[in-house]
Scaffold this active site. Structure first.
Site, PDB file in Angstrom:
ATOM      1  N   GLU A  40       0.889  -1.079  -0.313  1.00 45.62           N
ATOM      2  CA  GLU A  40       0.030   0.107   0.056  1.00 45.62           C
ATOM      3  C   GLU A  40       1.034   0.775   0.242  1.00 45.62           C
ATOM      4  O   GLU A  40       2.126   1.187   0.712  1.00 45.62           O
ATOM      5  CB  GLU A  40      -0.871  -0.048   1.097  1.00 45.62           C
ATOM      6  CG  GLU A  40      -1.979   1.001   1.229  1.00 45.62           C
ATOM      7  CD  GLU A  40      -2.325   1.105   2.786  1.00 45.62           C
ATOM      8  OE1 GLU A  40      -2.124   0.511   3.320  1.00 45.62           O
ATOM      9  OE2 GLU A  40      -3.646   1.030   3.285  1.00 45.62           O
ATOM     10  N   LYS A 112      -9.404   2.364  -1.687  1.00 40.15           N
ATOM     11  CA  LYS A 112      -9.822   1.763  -0.345  1.00 40.15           C
ATOM     12  C   LYS A 112     -10.990   1.978  -0.062  1.00 40.15           C
ATOM     13  O   LYS A 112     -11.038   3.122   0.220  1.00 40.15           O
ATOM     14  CB  LYS A 112      -8.817   2.296   0.115  1.00 40.15           C
ATOM     15  CG  LYS A 112      -8.414   1.200   1.689  1.00 40.15           C
ATOM     16  CD  LYS A 112      -7.130   1.661   2.357  1.00 40.15           C
ATOM     17  CE  LYS A 112      -7.387   0.823   3.115  1.00 40.15           C
ATOM     18  NZ  LYS A 112      -6.127   1.157   4.916  1.00 40.15           N
ATOM     19  N   CYS A 145      -4.740  -3.199   2.637  1.00 36.53           N
ATOM     20  CA  CYS A 145      -4.464  -3.195   3.819  1.00 36.53           C
ATOM     21  C   CYS A 145      -5.605  -3.273   4.407  1.00 36.53           C
ATOM     22  O   CYS A 145      -6.692  -4.968   4.677  1.00 36.53           O
ATOM     23  CB  CYS A 145      -4.530  -1.621   3.905  1.00 36.53           C
ATOM     24  SG  CYS A 145      -3.330  -2.796   6.056  1.00 36.53           S
TER      25      CYS A 145
END
Ligand code: ACM
Length: 266
Positions: A40, A112, A145
């Site tokens: 990330e 995300k 993540c």
């Protein structure tokens, strides 16, 4: 069918894209792989006090910035697809994103969905939904993540047909690597978590990233788990066909047996 996957674990330096590009060039020297997964925010590092500090370093998803241009070159060199986390700018807004890049450019972009902790003060919430790219006939899904703690993320990708989940990460909690074993089993998919290493500090906030980048199989086997602190590149070979069949036995198919009407809450 065999597909090779390179998992790249490194320590992106905050505020120094040039250095991060040099590091990636070095780490990927001599690597040939169908799929490369990077951590990330591999272009910028993690901790920034304000969006104004990060905005000048962020790039548009069209691939015109220095970092994504480099990934395009590296994709030509590795001979495959690269999935990397990066800080994206779009219409003045910051996004914590993952791009799927070939030698021809960015073919998919995921923003995300679940922002972690102080990320909420920096980034706009992702608005793309979960993205799948088809590469060499294999469906690859992307999540970033903290998406790991929401089983819906991996489930949605698997229901969309993902055989492999590419998972750029900057993990600080100790649970994800074990949780990804379950994500693999419950969805019968491969997962590839490329985590970063190193430490970052900002005022009173001290973060240690947990490394241990990982590849798991649909059966929940850990095909590879990397070191905790060291930078590394590791290549595994998988058969992505193994993630197509969701049947566990003659009477149970993971997806056909879902009772979605009973999962709704009024
Ligand atoms: C995280 O989502 N970077 C913990």
């Amino acid at each position: 069918m065999k597909l090779s996957i390179a998992v790249v674990q490194f320590n992106p330096v905050r505020d120094n894209i040039k250095k991060n590009i040099r590091k990636l060039r070095r780490l990927l020297t001599g690597i040939k792989s169908d799929l490369v997964v990077l951590p990330e925010l591999a272009n910028t590092g993690y901790l920034y006090a304000t969006p104004e500090d990060l905005l000048p370093l962020a790039e548009p998803q069209d691939g015109s910035g220095a970092f994504l241009t480099t990934l395009r070159e590296l994709a030509a060199q590795t001979g495959g697809l690269i999935v990397s986390g990066y800080a994206e700018v779009a219409e003045g807004k910051l996004l914590n994103a993952a791009a799927a890049v070939t030698q021809d450019g960015v073919i998919a972009n995921y923003r995300k969905t679940h922002l972690f902790d102080h990320e909420k003060a920096l980034y706009s919430s992702g608005d793309t939904g979960f993205q799948i790219v088809e590469w060499q006939g294999v469906k690859i899904g992307m999540m970033i993540c903290f998406d790991w703690i929401f089983p819906e993320a991996a489930r949605t990708l698997a229901l969309k047909g993902a055989q492999i989940i590419a998972h750029p990460a900057n993990l600080v909690l100790p649970y994800c690597q074990n949780a990804m074993i379950t994500r693999s089993i419950e969805n019968q998919v491969f997962t590839v978590t490329a985590n970063r290493v190193g430490k970052e500090h900002l005022d009173n906030l001290h973060l240690t990233f947990t490394g241990q980048s990982q590849v798991t199989t649909p059966g929940g086997k850990i095909l590879y788990r990397g070191p905790t602190r060291k930078e590394s590149v590791h290549v595994v070979e998988i058969d992505p066909e193994r993630a197509v069949n969701k049947r566990l036995n003659t009477n149970n198919d993971l997806f056909e047996d879902r009772r979605s009407s009973l999962y709704e809450i009024d």
